[in-house]
Design a protein around this motif. Structure first.
Motif, mmCIF file in Angstrom:
data_model
loop_
_atom_site.group_PDB
_atom_site.id
_atom_site.type_symbol
_atom_site.label_atom_id
_atom_site.label_comp_id
_atom_site.label_asym_id
_atom_site.label_seq_id
_atom_site.Cartn_x
_atom_site.Cartn_y
_atom_site.Cartn_z
ATOM 1 N N SER A 90 34.811 44.240 39.198
ATOM 2 C CA SER A 90 35.934 45.054 38.314
ATOM 3 C C SER A 90 36.873 46.153 39.735
ATOM 4 O O SER A 90 37.193 47.049 39.242
ATOM 5 N N TYR A 103 39.051 41.365 37.555
ATOM 6 C CA TYR A 103 39.482 41.051 36.196
ATOM 7 C C TYR A 103 40.207 42.558 36.259
ATOM 8 O O TYR A 103 39.232 43.133 35.620
ATOM 9 N N LEU A 150 43.482 38.662 38.730
ATOM 10 C CA LEU A 150 43.743 38.296 37.405
ATOM 11 C C LEU A 150 43.409 39.737 37.000
ATOM 12 O O LEU A 150 43.570 40.325 36.084
ATOM 13 N N ASN A 152 44.797 40.923 32.886
ATOM 14 C CA ASN A 152 44.336 40.789 31.219
ATOM 15 C C ASN A 152 46.171 40.687 30.170
ATOM 16 O O ASN A 152 46.193 40.913 29.257
ATOM 17 N N SER A 168 48.978 38.397 40.682
ATOM 18 C CA SER A 168 48.005 38.373 39.788
ATOM 19 C C SER A 168 48.796 37.369 38.992
ATOM 20 O O SER A 168 50.173 37.164 38.509
ATOM 21 N N ILE A 345 38.307 30.867 32.708
ATOM 22 C CA ILE A 345 37.356 31.521 34.019
ATOM 23 C C ILE A 345 36.590 30.857 34.700
ATOM 24 O O ILE A 345 36.836 31.257 35.555
#
Length: 350
Positions: A90, A103, A150, A152, A168, A345
């Protein structure tokens, strides 16, 4: 696949997730384990719990957090340079670590200047680093090691491109959605409000509450900060029908969504909005700001651009019992089930 070894380095508690962001990493970890990967996790809050028993932020806790962050940075450097395992992280300017896959789940309230005066000292420092990446020299080095980014939501995709220069792909996060059994047509009239903190927009609650009848029930859930408690107490003293339940378990939260008619979301620039989806999945009609990632899935008639509009939309949906709308919201929510996220994922890891 590096002998099917994966190291997860994050600032998320995957053992007892209390936020949507933490829940995402718990799903990632469990999906990898189910797929047969050997998963090693380095989690800042999990390590911190071993050394700091108090829930109150203090100087000792802050020093320990910095030391753990440095440990994560060094561990990620070792893993990345030696190529022992695929590293999922993260990573951000506030938590700069090296890795292969990141992510991105930016904090609610990013780039909202009117929140700054109400933030704590720690929050102001944190947001300054997140919004001005040059304040984090390790981040400039670590982000060069990242291969896959990635986001969200599409809002997050645009945000990290604008402030970090990163490209991304969008992968919406998973939301715990129970199998559909029965959505009752009759519900108690009431408005659920979550996350009573500055960053989640609790300071805007009085601007909406005061535009509705005083007898309208408001049920506030989640851990509150100092400002949140002050707002709730002030509304109570003014005679509004507001009840604060504090932190509630996941099961109780879902029961509340199934019981009451509405959920009011206050956070501006919310990058996704897990609680909005949870409300939709359980027949509770959400009213949310027209900002961040929420407009990507919530119907336009439930979005507001002003506090007056929020109150008007809440009042209008309270008067008309639209069961078809409730079923339509449930159908939208089902697009974010865990299974879809897990398969995607794993495809990135392969």
């Amino acid at each position: 696949m590096r002998d099917r070894k994966v190291t997860i380095i994050s600032v998320n508690n995957t053992i007892e997730p209390k936020t949507g962001g933490e829940y995402v990493y718990s799903v990632i970890k469990n999906a990898l384990i189910k797929a047969g990967y050997l998963v090693h996790e380095i989690s800042v809050p999990i390590i911190l719990m071993r050394f700091v028993k108090s829930k109150e932020r203090n100087f000792y806790e802050s020093i320990m957090r910095v030391m753990i962050h440095m440990e994560c940075l060094l561990k990620s450097l070792w893993e990345r340079c030696n190529n022992h395992a695929l590293v999922i992280t993260s990573s951000s300017p506030l938590f700069p670590v090296m890795g292969h896959l990141v992510y991105h789940q930016p904090k609610t309230g990013m780039q909202i200047k009117k929140l700054k005066p109400y933030m704590s000292f720690y929050e102001k420092i944190g947001f300054s680093i997140l919004e001005k990446e040059w304040l984090s020299p390790f981040w400039h080095f670590s982000k060069k090691t990242h291969i896959i980014h990635l986001s969200n939501s599409f809002f997050t995709k645009r945000l990290i491109k604008e402030i970090y220069g990163l490209d991304s792909e969008v992968l919406y996060p998973p939301v715990p959605i129970e199998p559909l059994q029965h959505i009752p047509k009759r519900r108690d009239l009431g408005v659920i409000v979550g996350k009573p903190k500055v960053l989640s927009g609790i300071i805007f609650l009085p601007k909406i509450v005061t535009k509705l009848p005083k007898e309208t029930p408001f049920i506030v859930i989640g851990e509150a900060d100092f400002v949140g408690l002050r707002v709730i107490r002030r509304l109570g003293r003014l005679g509004f029908n507001i009840k604060y339940l504090g932190y509630v378990s996941e099961s109780i939260k879902l029961k509340l969504f199934k019981r009451f008619s509405h959920y009011l979301h206050l956070g501006l620039n919310e990058t996704f909005g897990v609680m909005v989806i949870e409300a939709m999945a359980n027949g509770c009609i959400p009213i949310a700001p027209k900002s961040g990632g929420i407009p990507e899935y919530l119907p336009r008639e439930l979005l507001y651009s002003s506090y007056k509009e929020a109150a008007e939309k809440m009042a209008s949906t309270m008067r008309v019992k639209d069961y078809e709308l409730v079923l339509r919201l449930r159908k939208i929510a089902e697009n974010f089930k865990e299974e879809k996220f897990e398969s995607k994922i794993i495809s990135y890891v392969h």
